[in-house]
Design an enzyme around this catalytic site. Sequence first.
Site, PDB file in Angstrom:
ATOM      1  CG  ASP A  91      -1.963   1.017   1.243  1.00 39.49           C
ATOM      2  OD1 ASP A  91      -1.921   1.916   0.395  1.00 39.49           O
ATOM      3  OD2 ASP A  91      -2.855   0.938   2.099  1.00 39.49           O
TER       4      ASP A  91
ATOM      5  CG  ASP B 116      -3.506   5.423  -4.021  1.00 45.31           C
ATOM      6  OD1 ASP B 116      -2.491   4.771  -3.767  1.00 45.31           O
ATOM      7  OD2 ASP B 116      -4.632   5.115  -3.613  1.00 45.31           O
TER       8      ASP B 116
END
Length: 496
Positions: free
Chosen positions: A111, A325
């Site tokens: 992540d 992202d």
Amino acid sequence: MVPPPRASSFSCALLLVLLALSAALAPAPAVATGVFQVRRKFPRHAGGGASGEEAEEHLAALRRHDGRRHGRLLGAVDLPLGGVGLPTETGLYFTRIEIGAPPKGYYVQVDTGSDILWVNCIRCDGCPTRSGLGIELTQYDPAGSGTTVGCDQEFCVESNYGVAPTCPPGTPCQFTITYGDGSSTTGFYVTDLLQYDRVSGNGQTTPSNANITFGCGAQLGGDLGSSSQALDGILGFGQANSSMLSQLAAAGKVQKIFAHCLDTVHGGGIFAIGNVVQPKVKTTPLVPGLPHYNVNLKGIAVGGATLQLPTSIFASGRNQGTIIDSGTTLAYLPEAVYETLMAAVFNKYQDMTIRNYQDFQCFQFSGSVDDGFPIITFSFEGDLTLNVYPHDYLFQNGNNFYCVGFLNGGLQTKDGKDMVLLGDLVLSNKLVVYDLENQVIGWTDYNCSSSIKIKDDMTGSTYTVDAHNISSGWRFQWHNSLVLLLVTISWTYLMF
């Protein structure tokens, strides 16, 4: 320490990493390098044989995925973009890390936006024991080679905003993370060995290890315990001192620079920590003081024509601005941007029938989309551009049936309606470099099935790192010589 960017509340976070590591680590003679391999959860497209019902379910699954991710990604700023909020599906990629002595393997989400490594502890309350991903889950036993961080230790005091926790001396330093969807993990901090391989040359490695402080999850709440997409934990690559990247950098093991190159053409890819010297990338500054990878957007063009957009769109802040992202599947735009962009994309198809499926704009089209539709170009501070090609933003969802991968963020939330969120849709087939040493991010179009070059700043040597497409038998490896963390990504196409 500020709360992690994907948590709405957080106690006893990892802040004083350098002090914790200085007591446990001997000085490192060189900056570390490493290799790990990552899988992707979602295939790229449904393909021509998918039925209408199957195709619509693929669209719904993508929406649920991003909604779950943003329950964590933007929980502090209330940007739930839809879905049921399942944090275990918030990362597209997961890898297998090895912890302890002797080492055991754990599957964790990779992540780029969260700031802590945590794994489920033995006898965890609410933790899944089986996973729908076809992997074997393992719970960490701190009684093995781990050392519990006490609440009276300076590390715990500093991680609690400099205030001594109200607990008896010697008791474990507790943490609680509550995500934006209401799911949570609670446990305590431990320090143990992360096993890795030192890069000793082109394609050559030597086994090594380093002490890392991480969370031992003792209780899960909400959908984190769901078995459908269950993993052993989360591996954060965020900017905070609590991230594994920051810990290794503070210990002199790696540079605080990483890069990824995700291949949607042949599958596989590269993820590297260290100084990438080839290919060269142009960069743009990260917006200071924000927890995510925010950048300053300056303009958007469609087919070379600049869109006329409100100046407020380009402001930066916690509820505004542009976030990069790679863990988000799609791209989300403020309503004013979305409507203007869609009008420009379909300008020469005024009579085309556009259908709405799960908030996706879909249409029938025969022929090459690259020949029939324009390139979209995002321009950023520092004269950095990001080209998004029709085959990137248009996804096949059946025979000659396509959907647009940009979604109207204004329909999903009130607080995030002015935010631009650029995900995997626009980042694939590009080398993206996150240089946290200099607080810049950059990218370039690249063949992600080829190779990159990483420089060893201690010796001056340059190593060639090849891309891989691993389907099984992969494992996490860290190197202790310099520069690189290679992540080979075994991902198939993102199915609609």
